[in-house]
Scaffold this active site. Structure first.
Site, mmCIF file in Angstrom:
data_model
loop_
_atom_site.group_PDB
_atom_site.id
_atom_site.type_symbol
_atom_site.label_atom_id
_atom_site.label_comp_id
_atom_site.label_asym_id
_atom_site.label_seq_id
_atom_site.Cartn_x
_atom_site.Cartn_y
_atom_site.Cartn_z
ATOM 1 N N LYS A 150 0.173 4.269 -0.290
ATOM 2 C CA LYS A 150 -0.434 5.486 0.286
ATOM 3 C C LYS A 150 -0.197 6.681 -0.650
ATOM 4 O O LYS A 150 -0.192 6.505 -1.855
ATOM 5 C CB LYS A 150 0.097 5.716 1.706
ATOM 6 C CG LYS A 150 -0.053 4.454 2.564
ATOM 7 C CD LYS A 150 0.107 4.686 4.019
ATOM 8 C CE LYS A 150 -0.082 3.361 4.752
ATOM 9 N NZ LYS A 150 -0.098 3.508 6.192
ATOM 10 N N HIS A 180 -9.614 1.368 4.488
ATOM 11 C CA HIS A 180 -8.372 1.511 5.275
ATOM 12 C C HIS A 180 -8.635 2.486 6.418
ATOM 13 O O HIS A 180 -9.396 3.442 6.271
ATOM 14 C CB HIS A 180 -7.248 2.024 4.368
ATOM 15 C CG HIS A 180 -5.905 1.992 5.024
ATOM 16 N ND1 HIS A 180 -5.511 2.943 5.942
ATOM 17 C CD2 HIS A 180 -4.882 1.109 4.928
ATOM 18 C CE1 HIS A 180 -4.292 2.635 6.377
ATOM 19 N NE2 HIS A 180 -3.892 1.539 5.771
ATOM 20 N N GLU A 232 -7.012 4.870 7.530
ATOM 21 C CA GLU A 232 -6.752 6.285 7.199
ATOM 22 C C GLU A 232 -7.916 6.878 6.420
ATOM 23 O O GLU A 232 -8.228 8.061 6.559
ATOM 24 C CB GLU A 232 -5.424 6.397 6.418
ATOM 25 C CG GLU A 232 -4.240 6.147 7.349
ATOM 26 C CD GLU A 232 -2.992 5.597 6.670
ATOM 27 O OE1 GLU A 232 -2.917 5.614 5.426
ATOM 28 O OE2 GLU A 232 -2.088 5.146 7.398
ATOM 29 N N ASN A 289 0.871 -1.178 0.000
ATOM 30 C CA ASN A 289 0.000 0.000 0.000
ATOM 31 C C ASN A 289 0.910 1.230 0.000
ATOM 32 O O ASN A 289 1.491 1.572 1.027
ATOM 33 C CB ASN A 289 -0.875 -0.046 1.267
ATOM 34 C CG ASN A 289 -1.667 1.225 1.475
ATOM 35 O OD1 ASN A 289 -1.758 2.070 0.579
ATOM 36 N ND2 ASN A 289 -2.253 1.376 2.661
ATOM 37 N N SER A 303 3.301 -2.142 10.301
ATOM 38 C CA SER A 303 4.752 -2.198 10.537
ATOM 39 C C SER A 303 5.406 -3.521 10.136
ATOM 40 O O SER A 303 6.359 -3.963 10.774
ATOM 41 C CB SER A 303 5.069 -1.833 11.996
ATOM 42 O OG SER A 303 4.651 -0.495 12.258
ATOM 43 N N GLY A 319 2.400 2.192 10.715
ATOM 44 C CA GLY A 319 3.414 3.237 10.560
ATOM 45 C C GLY A 319 4.113 3.621 11.856
ATOM 46 O O GLY A 319 4.771 4.649 11.923
ATOM 47 N N GLU A 360 -5.635 -4.722 10.396
ATOM 48 C CA GLU A 360 -4.577 -3.753 10.655
ATOM 49 C C GLU A 360 -4.900 -2.970 11.926
ATOM 50 O O GLU A 360 -5.668 -1.996 11.880
ATOM 51 C CB GLU A 360 -4.466 -2.762 9.494
ATOM 52 C CG GLU A 360 -4.143 -3.397 8.161
ATOM 53 C CD GLU A 360 -3.522 -2.397 7.193
ATOM 54 O OE1 GLU A 360 -2.419 -2.659 6.726
ATOM 55 O OE2 GLU A 360 -4.127 -1.344 6.939
HETATM 56 P P1 PGA Z 1 2.743 0.277 7.606
HETATM 57 O O1 PGA Z 1 1.285 0.525 6.972
HETATM 58 O O2 PGA Z 1 3.275 -1.015 7.023
HETATM 59 O O3 PGA Z 1 3.560 1.465 7.202
HETATM 60 O O4 PGA Z 1 2.558 0.166 9.088
HETATM 61 C C1 PGA Z 1 0.398 -0.529 6.738
HETATM 62 C C2 PGA Z 1 -0.878 -0.008 6.123
HETATM 63 O O5 PGA Z 1 -1.349 1.076 6.514
HETATM 64 O O6 PGA Z 1 -1.465 -0.655 5.245
#
Ligand code: PGA
Length: 261
Positions: free
Chosen positions: A13, A103, A105, A11, A221, A181, A175
Site C-alpha cells: 500500500k 483493489h 481501496e 501489498n 487480515s 486491515g 478480499e
Molecule cells: P490486510 O490487507 O492484510 O492489511 O488486511 C490486505 C489487502 O488489502 O490486500
C-alpha cells in the site's frame, strides 16, 4: 502444474520510502535464506509503491532472491498525457511481473470501475504482466445476501473480452472489504466457498480445465498465525497480504507457514 504452486503476495500500500523499502527487502532475504529449501513451491511477490520499484529492482537484480516484483496499480495506456499515472511499459522496464488491479481501496477512494479494471487487465496481459485482479464484497452487501451476485458482476466485468489463453497468466484475489486491515478474517471455509464460486464463474466462461488453472488468493487480515488455515482449504491457492507484509519477520512467518503441511 499451477495447482501445486502457492502464492504469497505482499501489498505494501502507501507505506515505505525507497530507503525503507530496501531495508525491508534485504531483511526479508535474510529470513528467507533461513527457510530456503522449504519454500521452493511458493511464489513470493512484493508489491511496493511505484517510487520503491527502482530501488527494489536493483536489490533483487543483485541478490537474486526468490522474490518477484509487482506493482499496485497502473494506467491502461502505454504512454500519454495522463498526469500522475504510470504505464505498463514503465513497469515492464523494471521487471515488474505482476500488478494488483482493482483493489477495493482503488475502487473506493479513486473511483475505479469494473470497466477501468477491465482496460487495465487487458493492458497488463498485452505487456505480459500478470494481473492480480481483486474482488470482494462490503459488509452491507454481505448482510444483504448479495455477496455472490456482486462478486459475479465484478469478475465478469473485469474479464470481459478475455480469452481462455489470457487465463493462463491471470490471478484473482478475493478480499472481502470488511476483512481488510480490520483484524477480522473471513472464516476459511467461507472464503473457500466464495473462491469456489469465483472459479465456477470462470468455468462458465472458459470451461473447468481453464478455471482450475487460475490461482485465486484470499486477502484480508492474513498473518502468520492464520495462513495455514487458509492454505488448508482446497480452493485457496495463496494470499494477498497487506499489513503483515510490512515487517520482514511477519511476512517470512506467513511464507513459512504457507508451506504444505
Ligand atoms: P490486510 O490487507 O492484510 O492489511 O488486511 C490486505 C489487502 O488489502 O490486500
Amino acid at each position: 502444474m499451477q495447482d501445486k504452486r502457492r502464492i504469497i503476495a505482499g501489498n505494501w500500500k502507501m507505506y515505505k520510502t525507497p530507503k525503507e523499502a530496501v531495508g525491508l527487502v534485504q531483511a526479508l532475504e535474510d529470513r528467507l535464506d533461513m527457510i530456503a529449501g522449504n519454500i521452493s513451491d511458493i511464489e513470493i511477490i512484493v508489491c511496493p509503491p511505484f517510487t520503491d520499484l527502482k530501488s527494489i529492482y536493483t536489490v533483487l537484480w543483485q541478490d537474486k532472491p526468490p522474490i518477484k516484483l509487482g506493482a499496485q496499480n497502473m494506467h491502461w495506456e502505454d504512454e500519454g498525457a495522463y498526469t500522475g499515472e504510470i504505464s505498463p511499459l514503465m513497469l515492464k522496464d523494471l521487471e515488474c511481473e505482476f500488478v494488483i488491479l482493482g483493489h477495493s481501496e482503488r475502487r473506493q477512494y479513486f473511483g475505479e470501475t469494473d470497466d477501468m479494471v477491465n482496460k487495465k487487465v487487458k493492458a497488463a496481459l498485452k505487456h505480459r504482466i500478470t494481473p492480480i485482479m481483486c474482488c470482494g464484497e462490503s459488509l452491507a452487501q454481505r448482510e444483504a445476501g448479495e455477496t455472490q451476485s456482486f462478486i459475479q458482476s465484478q469478475v465478469l466485468g473485469g474479464i470481459d473480452g478475455l480469452t481462455a489463453n489470457d487465463m493462463k497468466s491471470f490471478m484473482i484475489a478475493y478480499e472481502p472489504i470488511w476483512a481488510i486491515g480490520t483484524g477480522k478474517t473471513a472464516h476459511p471455509e467461507d472464503a473457500n466457498d466464495i473462491i469456489g464460486y469465483i472459479r465456477s464463474v470462470l468455468a462458465s466462461k472458459f470451461g473447468d480445465e481453464i478455471a482450475k488453472g487460475v490461482p485465486i488468493l484470499y486477502g484480508g487480515s492474513v498473518e502468520a498465525g492464520n495462513i495455514a488455515d487458509f492454505m488448508a482449504e482446497p480452493e485457496i491457492k495463496g494470499a494477498l497480504v497487506g499489513g503483515a507484509s510490512l515487517d520482514a519477520d511477519s511476512f517470512a512467518g506467513i511464507i513459512k507457514n504457507a508451506r504444505k503441511q
